[in-house]
Design a protein around this motif. Structure first.
Motif, short mmCIF file in Angstrom:
data_model
loop_
_atom_site.label_atom_id
_atom_site.label_comp_id
_atom_site.label_asym_id
_atom_site.label_seq_id
_atom_site.Cartn_x
_atom_site.Cartn_y
_atom_site.Cartn_z
N ARG A 188 -0.22 3.91 -22.45
CA ARG A 188 0.42 2.70 -21.92
C ARG A 188 0.03 1.47 -22.75
O ARG A 188 -1.02 1.42 -23.36
CB ARG A 188 0.03 2.50 -20.46
CG ARG A 188 0.51 3.68 -19.59
CD ARG A 188 1.06 3.26 -18.25
NE ARG A 188 1.68 4.42 -17.60
CZ ARG A 188 1.17 5.02 -16.52
NH1 ARG A 188 0.07 4.56 -15.97
NH2 ARG A 188 1.80 6.06 -15.99
N GLY A 244 5.44 10.10 -24.24
CA GLY A 244 6.43 9.62 -23.28
C GLY A 244 7.77 10.27 -23.52
O GLY A 244 8.00 10.91 -24.56
N VAL A 253 5.43 2.37 -26.26
CA VAL A 253 6.24 3.58 -26.08
C VAL A 253 7.58 3.25 -25.43
O VAL A 253 8.65 3.63 -25.92
CB VAL A 253 5.47 4.63 -25.25
CG1 VAL A 253 6.38 5.82 -24.93
CG2 VAL A 253 4.23 5.10 -26.00
N THR A 260 5.86 6.95 -19.55
CA THR A 260 4.81 6.90 -20.57
C THR A 260 3.53 7.48 -19.97
O THR A 260 3.13 7.09 -18.87
CB THR A 260 4.54 5.46 -21.03
OG1 THR A 260 5.74 4.91 -21.57
CG2 THR A 260 3.45 5.42 -22.10
#
Length: 241
Positions: free
Chosen positions: A147, A83, A151, A142
């Motif tokens: 996910r 990310g 992040v 991200t």
């Protein structure tokens, strides 16, 4: 796969971060992304050209904007960027003497006029609310593979700490997908911004991008210095008469 917030290397990281950016906003697809990072044409070749253009432009923006500060979160097991975040740390009012800008990523036709209007509309709520030094989270994303692994929170923790160190307020424009993260971190809604660019004489290129993008909505959100907002006890400076 430990995830680690790391310093960004502008010499080497922009190609990978641009690809991660595209893959993040393509899943699920978010129409407004075309305003900022368009793909002109169809097929894999057009997409690759769009990613390359985005990497070049992000680098250019970073080089010429002293408020720009990039970060990345890296999967230390693979070295892959999970990310990214682009901050603007404004040490003075950015709306007092804004630098000239041109929408170079669209041809000089109605599509560019549409995007110019969209960008003006997008920044309008913050230009009214944040007429002073502040921290602004411009871009955050991200990759779909990472996910719900913290992040986004890594970026938010850094940003909130930085804003408090500087004694600055923290502003951001939230998509519907980002709202739960920001709400969980105590951000307050300032204004809903339904972005519908208007013109008296739309040409075919204006109509084409208008159909592709449609109206899109962001919410300007705010975190006071220190992060503790008390309704009725704290003045929202943009509401002062």
């Amino acid at each position: 796969m430990p995830l680690e917030l790391q310093e960004f290397n502008p010499v080497t990281d922009f190609p990978e971060v641009a690809r991660c950016l595209f893959e993040s906003y393509e899943d699920p697809p978010q129409k407004f992304f075309h305003v900022f990072f368009p793909t002109h044409g169809t097929g894999e070749k057009a997409r690759e050209e769009a990613i390359e253009e985005a990497a070049t432009r992000l680098n250019l923006w970073h080089t010429h904007d002293p408020s720009s500060y990039w970060q990345k979160v890296v999967d230390t097991g693979t070295g892959k960027i999970a990310g990214g975040a682009l901050w603007n740390i404004h040490k003075k009012n950015p709306f007092e003497d804004p630098p000239p800008s041109q929408v170079t990523w669209f041809p000089d036709d109605g599509s560019r006029r549409f995007v110019e209007k969209a960008l003006y509309n997008h920044s309008a709520p913050r230009s009214r609310a944040a007429q002073r030094p502040h921290v602004y989270l411009f871009i955050i994303f991200t990759h779909p593979d990472y996910r719900r692994q913290g992040v986004g929170q890594k970026f938010m923790d850094w940003g909130m700490q930085k804003a408090d160190e500087l004694g600055y307020e923290f502003f951001l424009d939230s998509t519907p997908y980002g709202r739960p993260l920001y709400e969980a971190n105590g951000f307050i809604y300032v204004e809903e911004n339904v972005n519908i660019p208007k013109t008296d004489k739309p040409d075919e290129k204006w109509k084409e991008i208008e159909d592709k993008v449609g109206p899109f909505t962001f919410w300007l959100m705010w975190r006071p210095v220190g992060g503790k907002y008390e309704e009725g006890k704290m003045i929202k400076r943009w509401e002062k008469s």
